[in-house]
Design a protein around this motif. Structure first.
Motif, PDB file in Angstrom:
ATOM      1  N   ARG A  13      -3.618   4.132  -4.812  1.00  0.00           N
ATOM      2  CA  ARG A  13      -4.636   4.846  -4.057  1.00  0.00           C
ATOM      3  C   ARG A  13      -5.964   4.100  -4.108  1.00  0.00           C
ATOM      4  O   ARG A  13      -6.150   3.191  -4.910  1.00  0.00           O
ATOM      5  CB  ARG A  13      -4.835   6.232  -4.651  1.00  0.00           C
ATOM      6  CG  ARG A  13      -5.235   6.210  -6.137  1.00  0.00           C
ATOM      7  CD  ARG A  13      -5.716   7.566  -6.641  1.00  0.00           C
ATOM      8  NE  ARG A  13      -4.739   8.626  -6.511  1.00  0.00           N
ATOM      9  CZ  ARG A  13      -4.911   9.717  -5.754  1.00  0.00           C
ATOM     10  NH1 ARG A  13      -6.032   9.873  -5.077  1.00  0.00           N
ATOM     11  NH2 ARG A  13      -3.979  10.650  -5.696  1.00  0.00           N
ATOM     12  N   HIS A  63       0.811  -1.221   0.000  1.00  0.00           N
ATOM     13  CA  HIS A  63       0.000   0.000   0.000  1.00  0.00           C
ATOM     14  C   HIS A  63       0.848   1.277   0.000  1.00  0.00           C
ATOM     15  O   HIS A  63       0.293   2.375   0.034  1.00  0.00           O
ATOM     16  CB  HIS A  63      -1.009  -0.017   1.161  1.00  0.00           C
ATOM     17  CG  HIS A  63      -2.198  -0.892   0.886  1.00  0.00           C
ATOM     18  ND1 HIS A  63      -3.139  -1.213   1.826  1.00  0.00           N
ATOM     19  CD2 HIS A  63      -2.601  -1.514  -0.260  1.00  0.00           C
ATOM     20  CE1 HIS A  63      -4.071  -2.001   1.281  1.00  0.00           C
ATOM     21  NE2 HIS A  63      -3.751  -2.204   0.026  1.00  0.00           N
ATOM     22  N   HIS A 122     -10.041   4.461  -4.924  1.00  0.00           N
ATOM     23  CA  HIS A 122     -10.883   5.222  -5.849  1.00  0.00           C
ATOM     24  C   HIS A 122     -12.340   5.072  -5.422  1.00  0.00           C
ATOM     25  O   HIS A 122     -12.815   3.942  -5.267  1.00  0.00           O
ATOM     26  CB  HIS A 122     -10.728   4.687  -7.273  1.00  0.00           C
ATOM     27  CG  HIS A 122      -9.320   4.646  -7.787  1.00  0.00           C
ATOM     28  ND1 HIS A 122      -8.422   3.682  -7.401  1.00  0.00           N
ATOM     29  CD2 HIS A 122      -8.659   5.458  -8.649  1.00  0.00           C
ATOM     30  CE1 HIS A 122      -7.265   3.894  -8.020  1.00  0.00           C
ATOM     31  NE2 HIS A 122      -7.379   4.972  -8.779  1.00  0.00           N
ATOM     32  N   SER A 139     -13.582   0.954  -5.077  1.00  0.00           N
ATOM     33  CA  SER A 139     -13.839   0.349  -3.760  1.00  0.00           C
ATOM     34  C   SER A 139     -14.765   1.198  -2.909  1.00  0.00           C
ATOM     35  O   SER A 139     -15.287   0.729  -1.898  1.00  0.00           O
ATOM     36  CB  SER A 139     -12.516   0.185  -3.018  1.00  0.00           C
ATOM     37  OG  SER A 139     -11.900   1.455  -2.843  1.00  0.00           O
TER      38      SER A 139
END
Ligand code: DDH
Length: 289
Positions: free
Chosen positions: A174, A170, A176, A180
């Motif tokens: 990013r 991670h 979105h 998600s």
């Protein structure tokens, strides 16, 4: 009851370094996200592999079953059609590589080219068909805690240290809202693979974000970064925390452990007899000019 992956045609010679170089060459795109397809390709390799179930032996990267409707439409895979479409021209250029080899090789390429460690990779995955699709629910939910994370990753055969190491991916990319539902990057340089994710977990103060979206955390300093509940579990869980702290202080330790765990991930469920010897895949910067 899933059918085993049928024998594909006998494997043809593939110049995997040429495939790697073509993917590396395709990563940068200033119009896409933070300027690189790398992060979403890493996520594709992970979601293709993370369906593995050690008890039944099904799932995993062998098969590339996310090409088919049931698995492509699993909520966790929202947005990955962009990664798959991005690799289509590469597949056209090198038709003899299987999708399952291509997707995992692309994940390796993205990690390496974005500044991460070398990842050992073997060729030999075979593409399955729609009957080989895994059931929904094998990938982790972001709004759950340490027990859920353990259930999911123990099913793949990982231990607590490996879970923490893998979570360091991670550093890249990013969330979105249209994929998600979550929003934002984990660190300030989301196209650079580093141990920043772990450093920020400890060095920033995190508070619940007040918004209409699903539960996530924001950093107090400038509210531009995010953590999922599952990310926060690496700090709050007594067994995860020491490993996360080690990686926050020691990037070499993180790189070394990530390399092993990610390599294990992308070979899950592939019968050893099918696999080649490790294929050296050099970073562009390490190739002779
Ligand atoms: Fe993840 N991840 N991940 N993740 N992941 C998301 C994005 C990315 C969880 C949830 C999410 C791993 C583990 C977990 C990457 C790699 C890896 C998003 C946002 C969610 C949500 C998707 C979107 O909206 O576009 C959860 C929960 C876990 C967990 O462990 C409990 C692992 C193990 C990896 C890995 O690669 C080894 C990457 C890269 C991204 C960024 C994708 C992008 O497009 O950018």
């Amino acid at each position: 009851d899933q059918r085993t992956i049928k024998d594909a045609a006998s494997p043809k010679e593939v110049d995997y370094q040429a495939v790697y170089n073509a993917i590396a060459d395709s990563l940068e795109d200033e119009k896409y996200d933070d300027g690189s397809y790398g992060p979403v390709l890493v996520r594709l390799a992970w979601h293709a592999s993370g369906t593995y179930d050690k008890n039944t032996g099904n799932g995993g990267s062998n098969g590339a079953t996310m090409r088919f409707a049931p698995e492509a439409n699993h909520g966790a895979n929202a947005g990955l059609e962009k990664a798959r479409a991005h690799l289509e021209p590469i597949k056209k250029k090198f038709p003899e590589i299987t999708y399952s080899d291509l997707w995992t090789l692309a994940g390796v390429c993205a990690v390496q080219e974005l500044g991460g460690p070398y990842i050992p990779w073997r060729a030999g995955r075979k593409d399955g068909n729609v009957e080989n699709c895994t059931p929904d629910g094998r990938l982790p939910d972001a709004d759950k805690g340490a027990d859920h994370i353990r259930n999911i990753f123990y099913r793949m055969g990982f231990n607590d240290e490996e879970i923490v190491a893998l979570s360091g991916a991670h550093a890249l990319g990013r969330c979105h809202t249209d994929r998600s539902g979550f929003d934002g990057p984990w660190q300030y340089a989301p196209t650079t693979f580093s141990n920043e994710y772990f450093r920020l977990l400890f060095d920033e103060k995190w508070q619940e974000r007040k918004w209409k979206g699903p539960p996530q955390f924001e950093n107090k300093t400038d509210k531009s970064l995010m953590m999922l509940r599952t990310d926060m579990a690496l700090v709050t869980d007594k067994a995860f925390k020491p490993t996360a702290q080690k990686y926050a202080k020691d990037e070499n330790a993180f790189f070394s452990d990530f390399s092993k765990a990610f390599s294990k991930l992308i070979h899950l469920g592939v019968p050893t007899a099918q696999l080649s010897e490790p294929v050296p895949l050099k970073k562009i910067e390490d190739q002779a000019p």
